[in-house]
Structures are given as C-alpha cells and as structure tokens.
Scaffold this active site. Structure first.
Site, mmCIF file in Angstrom:
data_model
loop_
_atom_site.group_PDB
_atom_site.id
_atom_site.type_symbol
_atom_site.label_atom_id
_atom_site.label_comp_id
_atom_site.label_asym_id
_atom_site.label_seq_id
_atom_site.Cartn_x
_atom_site.Cartn_y
_atom_site.Cartn_z
ATOM 1 N N LEU A 59 0.643 -1.441 0.186
ATOM 2 C CA LEU A 59 -0.026 -0.060 -0.070
ATOM 3 C C LEU A 59 0.810 1.252 -0.107
ATOM 4 C CD1 LEU A 59 -2.629 -0.935 2.561
ATOM 5 C CD2 LEU A 59 -2.886 -1.257 0.022
ATOM 6 N N ASN A 72 2.681 -4.902 -10.036
ATOM 7 C CA ASN A 72 1.712 -4.847 -8.879
ATOM 8 C C ASN A 72 0.721 -5.500 -9.195
ATOM 9 O OD1 ASN A 72 0.805 -4.165 -6.412
ATOM 10 N ND2 ASN A 72 0.255 -2.237 -6.838
ATOM 11 N N HIS A 89 -3.782 -5.480 -8.674
ATOM 12 C CA HIS A 89 -4.910 -4.670 -8.144
ATOM 13 C C HIS A 89 -6.181 -5.442 -8.568
ATOM 14 C CE1 HIS A 89 -6.846 -1.006 -6.931
ATOM 15 N NE2 HIS A 89 -7.631 -0.996 -7.707
ATOM 16 N N ASP A 95 -1.767 2.779 -9.432
ATOM 17 C CA ASP A 95 -2.336 2.214 -10.112
ATOM 18 C C ASP A 95 -2.459 2.581 -11.531
ATOM 19 O OD1 ASP A 95 -3.024 0.296 -8.176
ATOM 20 O OD2 ASP A 95 -4.611 1.668 -7.354
ATOM 21 N N GLU A 129 -6.540 -13.982 -8.454
ATOM 22 C CA GLU A 129 -5.194 -13.589 -8.157
ATOM 23 C C GLU A 129 -4.299 -14.663 -7.940
ATOM 24 O OE1 GLU A 129 -6.177 -9.187 -6.072
ATOM 25 O OE2 GLU A 129 -6.284 -11.085 -4.760
#
Length: 142
Positions: free
Chosen positions: A37, A54, A56, A97, A126
């Site tokens: 984060l 990353n 999301h 993002d 994921e």
C-alpha cells in the site's frame, strides 16, 4: 525456508536510498508487489523500469488510485452497479495504479454479491493468475 528477508521502517520509504542499496547488494533484478500500500519512491521506480509489477483487485483504470484497496474496491464496484470486475496486473510507475497494464482477468459481479463474495472471487483470480504472469515475465527476460 532460509529465504533472506529485510525489514524497512516507514522512514526508509521516504527517499528509498537504504532500500535500493539492499536490492542492489542482493542483485535483485525484478520486484513483485502484492498487497503493498505504500508509494514506491521514484529512486527505486527509476532503477526498475518495467521490472516492478503490482496487482490490483479491479479492472483498472476503474476503482484504482490512492486509497482504493481491498474491501474498499469491492464495495465501490458493487455500489456502482458494475456487472463485472476482476484483477489487473501492471507495471508500477510514479502514480498509484496507473502503470502499463500487463494483463486483466475478469469475473462477474452477481446481483446478490456482498463485498466478501466478490473478494473471494477476486482472490481466486489473483492466486491463479499472478504466479503464471510472473513466471512468463521472468522467462521472457531469460
């Protein structure tokens, strides 16, 4: 498992010099973030162009950006009446993002879904997708 690990206090993330030093000392050439984060300092981002990824829990650019993580994302997706959601795997850059998208995988948002229901479906995507994408990216470098 004898995997080296390092703890960095929050203050080290302000400019990133100590972290980048450890990454270089251990010849780290690819960085995978998950559930991360904090904003990655520019110093580190610039040392790893297209070498830091990353994940999301939405179909970016929807429901991304600072403060959009975990249940907040799923609550926003449901509140917006979306019919689908999913995951986005992307390169990191200076903005939350907004890095180049590597892949997206979709799933339905059902009318009766709660944020927990949607989170469960997203987590399954994921867990299945991220390792495969990481492996493919690493193979393409070799």
């Amino acid at each position: 498992l004898e995997v080296p690990c390092f703890y960095f206090p929050k203050s080290d993330w302000e400019n990133g010099e100590a972290i980048l030093s450890v990454l270089r000392e251990h010849d780290i050439d690819f960085v995978v973030l998950a559930g991360f984060l904090a904003r990655v300092p520019d110093l580190i981002l610039h040392a790893y162009p297209n070498k830091m990824i990353n994940i999301h829990p939405s179909l970016l650019p929807k429901f991304g950006g600072k403060g959009m993580y975990g249940d907040r994302v799923h609550e926003a997706v449901i509140a917006a009446g979306e019919e689908e959601s999913g995951i986005t795997i992307h390169y990191t850059n200076e903005h939350y993002d907004e890095g180049t998208i590597i892949c997206q995988v979709k799933c339905p948002v059902l009318p009766e879904d709660t944020p927990d229901d949607l989170a469960h479906r997203i987590h399954a995507l994921e867990y299945d997708t991220y390792p495969k994408v990481i492996e493919k990216l690493l193979e393409s470098e070799g």
